[in-house]
Each structure stands twice: as C-alpha cells, then as structure tokens.
Enzyme design. Sequence first.
Site, PDB file in Angstrom:
ATOM      1  N   HIS A 174      12.777  -8.540  -5.945  1.00  0.00           N
ATOM      2  CA  HIS A 174      14.226  -8.404  -5.738  1.00  0.00           C
ATOM      3  C   HIS A 174      14.808  -7.208  -6.476  1.00  0.00           C
ATOM      4  O   HIS A 174      15.903  -6.763  -6.155  1.00  0.00           O
ATOM      5  CB  HIS A 174      14.940  -9.683  -6.190  1.00  0.00           C
ATOM      6  N   ASP A 386      20.041  -0.904  -8.898  1.00  0.00           N
ATOM      7  CA  ASP A 386      20.095  -2.292  -8.440  1.00  0.00           C
ATOM      8  C   ASP A 386      19.148  -2.438  -7.258  1.00  0.00           C
ATOM      9  O   ASP A 386      19.101  -1.548  -6.402  1.00  0.00           O
ATOM     10  CB  ASP A 386      21.537  -2.618  -7.986  1.00  0.00           C
TER      11      ASP A 386
HETATM   12  P1  ADQ Z   1      21.517 -10.172  -9.189  1.00  0.00           P
HETATM   13  O1  ADQ Z   1      21.206  -9.203 -10.268  1.00  0.00           O
HETATM   14  O2  ADQ Z   1      21.862 -11.532  -9.583  1.00  0.00           O
HETATM   15  O3  ADQ Z   1      20.332 -10.287  -8.138  1.00  0.00           O
HETATM   16  P2  ADQ Z   1      23.516  -9.469  -7.019  1.00  0.00           P
HETATM   17  O4  ADQ Z   1      22.717  -9.041  -5.866  1.00  0.00           O
HETATM   18  O5  ADQ Z   1      24.738  -8.669  -7.201  1.00  0.00           O
HETATM   19  O6  ADQ Z   1      22.761  -9.435  -8.404  1.00  0.00           O
HETATM   20  O7  ADQ Z   1      23.937 -10.969  -6.799  1.00  0.00           O
HETATM   21  C1  ADQ Z   1      24.914 -11.594  -7.568  1.00  0.00           C
HETATM   22  C2  ADQ Z   1      25.247 -12.904  -6.891  1.00  0.00           C
HETATM   23  O8  ADQ Z   1      25.954 -13.748  -7.781  1.00  0.00           O
HETATM   24  C3  ADQ Z   1      26.117 -12.735  -5.667  1.00  0.00           C
HETATM   25  O9  ADQ Z   1      25.562 -13.449  -4.617  1.00  0.00           O
HETATM   26  C4  ADQ Z   1      27.455 -13.340  -6.061  1.00  0.00           C
HETATM   27  O10 ADQ Z   1      28.113 -14.068  -5.066  1.00  0.00           O
HETATM   28  C5  ADQ Z   1      27.070 -14.304  -7.148  1.00  0.00           C
HETATM   29  N1  ADQ Z   1      28.221 -14.362  -8.055  1.00  0.00           N
HETATM   30  C6  ADQ Z   1      29.041 -13.367  -8.349  1.00  0.00           C
HETATM   31  N2  ADQ Z   1      30.025 -13.797  -9.146  1.00  0.00           N
HETATM   32  C7  ADQ Z   1      29.802 -15.083  -9.351  1.00  0.00           C
HETATM   33  C8  ADQ Z   1      30.466 -16.060 -10.085  1.00  0.00           C
HETATM   34  N3  ADQ Z   1      31.537 -15.773 -10.768  1.00  0.00           N
HETATM   35  N4  ADQ Z   1      29.950 -17.277 -10.097  1.00  0.00           N
HETATM   36  C9  ADQ Z   1      28.849 -17.538  -9.423  1.00  0.00           C
HETATM   37  N5  ADQ Z   1      28.167 -16.653  -8.705  1.00  0.00           N
HETATM   38  C10 ADQ Z   1      28.654 -15.441  -8.665  1.00  0.00           C
HETATM   39  C11 ADQ Z   1      18.998  -9.772  -7.979  1.00  0.00           C
HETATM   40  C12 ADQ Z   1      18.869  -8.247  -7.954  1.00  0.00           C
HETATM   41  C13 ADQ Z   1      19.810  -7.682  -6.904  1.00  0.00           C
HETATM   42  C14 ADQ Z   1      19.506  -8.295  -5.545  1.00  0.00           C
HETATM   43  C15 ADQ Z   1      19.457  -9.813  -5.632  1.00  0.00           C
HETATM   44  C16 ADQ Z   1      18.953 -10.431  -4.340  1.00  0.00           C
HETATM   45  O11 ADQ Z   1      19.173  -7.716  -9.240  1.00  0.00           O
HETATM   46  O12 ADQ Z   1      19.677  -6.272  -6.834  1.00  0.00           O
HETATM   47  O13 ADQ Z   1      20.518  -7.935  -4.635  1.00  0.00           O
HETATM   48  O14 ADQ Z   1      18.586 -10.236  -6.671  1.00  0.00           O
HETATM   49  O15 ADQ Z   1      17.728  -9.888  -3.982  1.00  0.00           O
END
Ligand code: ADQ
Length: 503
Positions: A174, A386
């Site tokens: 990921h 990312d």
């Molecule tokens: P993350 O580093 O966790 O994921 P990201 O892809 O931005 O980063 O996902 C964050 C998730 O958390 C989003 O789905 C969002 O809805 C959720 N979120 C945001 N705010 C929130 C809140 N206040 N409460 C609960 N949930 C919340 C890792 C990798 C990324 C990759 C993903 C998926 O680092 O690059 O996109 O995996 O492969």
Amino acid sequence: METTRLAVVSNRLAIVVKKGDDGEWVIKSGSGGLVTALGPVLRDRGGLWIGWLGANVREAMSDGALAELLARGSLETGYTLEPVDLTEEEIQKYYFGFSNEILWALFHDLPSRCNFDPAYWKVYESVNTKFAKAIADNTEEEEDYVWVHDYQLILVADQLKKMGATRHTGFFLHIPFPPLDGFVRLPWRFQILDALLQYDLVGFQTVRDRRNFMDCVRMLVPGTKIVGHGQVIRCLTPTREVLVGTFPISIDFKQFADAAAKKEVEDLAWIIHANLPERQLILGVDRLDYTKGIPHRLHAFANALQRYPEMRRKVTLIQVVVPSRQNVPEYEALKHEIERLVGEINGRFTEVGWTPIHYIYRSLSRVELLAYYRTCEIALVTPLKDGMNLVAKEFCACSIEDNGILILSEFAGAAAQLHHGALLVNPYDIEGVADAIHEAFSMDGETRRTRMKKMRRSIKKNDIFHWVNAYFRAGIAKDLSQFPVAEFFVPKPLSTLSFDEPF
Ligand code: ADQ
C-alpha cells in the site's frame, strides 16, 4: 477443488475491540486506508480476515468473551475474524520498530529517519512466522486465495513455504516502493527482496513503484528476466516466476457519493459553512504522520496569505489531524510542531471575526468527515510521499455538485490518475503550493466543474471493485463476481459501526 474463498491478511484486523461508555466491550469498524478499501470487498462474502486485534485486548478479556465478540463481529461484517496475538516485545520491535522505524521511513524516501536497529529484524521474522502459522491453520491449499497486505508482512509467503504449507498467495504494497539507491541502504535488502519474490503475484500502487522494484530486482538478483508489458508483467528469476503488477487502489465511489447526498451530511455541511460565512473553505485531513507534509502545508498557507493579501478574510483552512501512533516521541514532536505553527500563523494573521486556521486534533465521525468533504471548496492534499492517498479520492467522490478543487502532491500515487483535474504541486515548494492555493481561490466555476467532473468520472470508473477485480484477474483468473455475496448473511448495515477510532 478451485479457489472459492478469500483470506485477507493484514497487520490489523478490520475491527477494533474497545470498552464502551458503560464498561461493556464493544466491537467497532477500524479506520484507515486499508479498511476503507477492503471492507466493502470482503463484506458479506463469507471470507476470512486474519490480523492483530490491537494492544491489551487479549489480557483484558476472557477467551470466551472475546470469541463471542468476534462471532458478533463476523455476523456484522459478513466474514470470519481470526485474531493473531502479539506480545508487548513484538509490538515494540516488529510494529513500532522494524515496520515503522525502518520500512515506513525508508519506503517513503526518508532514510535519515530510519533506525536500523539489528534487534528488530529477528522479531519481524518471528511475527511474520506467527502470521504464516495462523494462515496455515485457518486456510486450505486449494480452496483459499491468501491475499497479504502491506509492509509489515512481507515475509509471510516465504515463511509459509518454510513450514511446508503450499498456498496460492498474493501481496499488495500500500505504500510506495523506494528507488534503488534508497532500498540498498536496508541491511536486510536481499532477504526482503527475496521474500517478495516468494509470492505468486506482487502488486504495487503505481508504475513508479513497480519500476523501482524491478530496478532493485535487476540489480540484486542477477540473471532476472522481465517478460511482457502492460499492467502485469512476468519476472523470471533464476529460481522463480512471479507476476508483478500495478493496481492503483480506490474507494467505494458510490457509497461515498450516496452518503454525501444524505440529509444529515447536507445539514451539517450547511452548518459548517454558515458558521464560516463569505469565504472559501480549504480542507486538510491527515493522519498524524511526517509523510503527510502538514508543516510544509501550513508554511505554504501562511505564504499565500502573505503574498496574496486579497485572500485574507476570504479563506479559512480547516486542518484535521487524526491521532496516530500516539506515545511515539517523533509523532509527539510533530504534533507540537503543528500546534506551534498553527498558533504562530493565527497569531500573525487573525483579525476580528476571522481566524485563518481552524485546527482539529481528533478523529471525526463519518458524518462529520463527509460534511467537511462536501462543504469545503478546496482540498489541500500535499503528502511528501504517499502510496495512493484515499482522502483525495474521497473528497472528489463527495463533491457531488462538481464544485470542489483538489490541490494534490505530485508525490501521491493518486497524482498518476488525477493529474488531469487536480492542481498538481511539489509539496516542498512553499511558494508553488501558495500559488496553487491562490489559483484555486480565483478559479471560475466552470473550470472547477470541468476539472472535478474529469476526476469523478475517473474514480467512479476505477473504483475499489475495479481494483480488486484487476488484482484477482491477474492472480487467480477470476473476478469478484465469482465470490458472490452470501445470501444467508443478514448483516447489519456498516453505518451502525462507528468510524471514530483513531488509526
Ligand atoms: P493511510 O496512510 O492510512 O493509508 P490514506 O490513503 O489517506 O492514508 O487513507 C486514510 C483513510 O482514513 C481514508 O480512507 C479516510 O477516510 C480515513 N479517515 C480520514 N479521516 C478520518 C477520521 N477522522 N476518522 C476515521 N477515518 C478517517 C495507506 C497508504 C496510502 C494508501 C492507503 C490505501 O499510506 O497511501 O492510499 O494505505 O492503500
């Protein structure tokens, strides 16, 4: 017999067990990118999810109570939950140590943050063996497709083979895969590369990550040949044949778009804007992490206010920071830096009736998050690096009137897909990001809509189901429709599960 069941394996289970306000243990949906992406895929299909339950649960509950809670969780989610227990030492050395202090930092191109402590490796190996054992005990060779996720579990296929368990395995990374000159710093570079090559299929988010991986294989595994081109290629090492593909992860577009249109979201969106009237709202939503580039973004916002005074009183930045990896000193320091910067910028620019930055340090409820996505005119998604970044895609899905503008880092995997509609920025270029904020602020309605429509169309077409289908077609020549939703499950809708747990 052919593959009929999915077994997803990840560091964390998709659920969180915690004590409710009344002192009773309750089960809640996890959060974070992986759960957001895979929850809709496994839901109700009767598969299996293997992962760690989180700290302190096992000690605090009897086996019977935990089994009962997990059975309830399985009914709610429609798949079996199989926990893997970790000791305190394992959590420290495998999770905080090898996974986060080494792989997370190195793979995000930040080698100076790495702590290559040799004590971490043995524990990383033994925890991967533990996961492999849980897989061997709970899956069948011909029935199950074992799909392992992310950097914490790279060694699992290798360990399965070492214990003589033949399984059909796939791996998906990921986070980004680093370029050769970064990867070779890893003291265990040969072991990690060799372990990845033990899977039948290795998936990356973007072409960039796969290219980096192939460069490393070519350099460190002499005699490797690459055959084919396109989304999936074959990598022939002197001992193995492995499929290597690019599968940009996505979201359940329809679920986000439908939820954003609901009345409770609309009402809250209206309240947020009514309280911050006559200005454009800029949204930042990030887990507390140094890869997300929050301080750089705050500097850029201050630079925009300085250089474009006409924006003062006319914009407000709402920066949501979701607590993560609490009690790790580096993350504490980052939190303090963000708070200091917010204070400094607000101190410098605030006028009567206008505070430039609204800072929220907590996990939002799902309705709140969707309301912010829906009501904010501009999203500022500027990670230093990312794998993908789902926030960017969620913001677009929730921009149901097509009027949002996405300012997106070139170094987020999502940029490869959304570059036609987003304003792309280099997050290290403070003035460049400030200029993009000003450009977004000044953009006319028609240009906004044209850009957003392009992005929404692309995300809708390439949603999470498209992602999983592409992966399965490459890995087992099947797609999701061949793992049908089981009729005998009567799952509760996911909205009854909470969304408020920190990552
Ligand atoms: P993350 O580093 O966790 O994921 P990201 O892809 O931005 O980063 O996902 C964050 C998730 O958390 C989003 O789905 C969002 O809805 C959720 N979120 C945001 N705010 C929130 C809140 N206040 N409460 C609960 N949930 C919340 C890792 C990798 C990324 C990759 C993903 C998926 O680092 O690059 O996109 O995996 O492969």
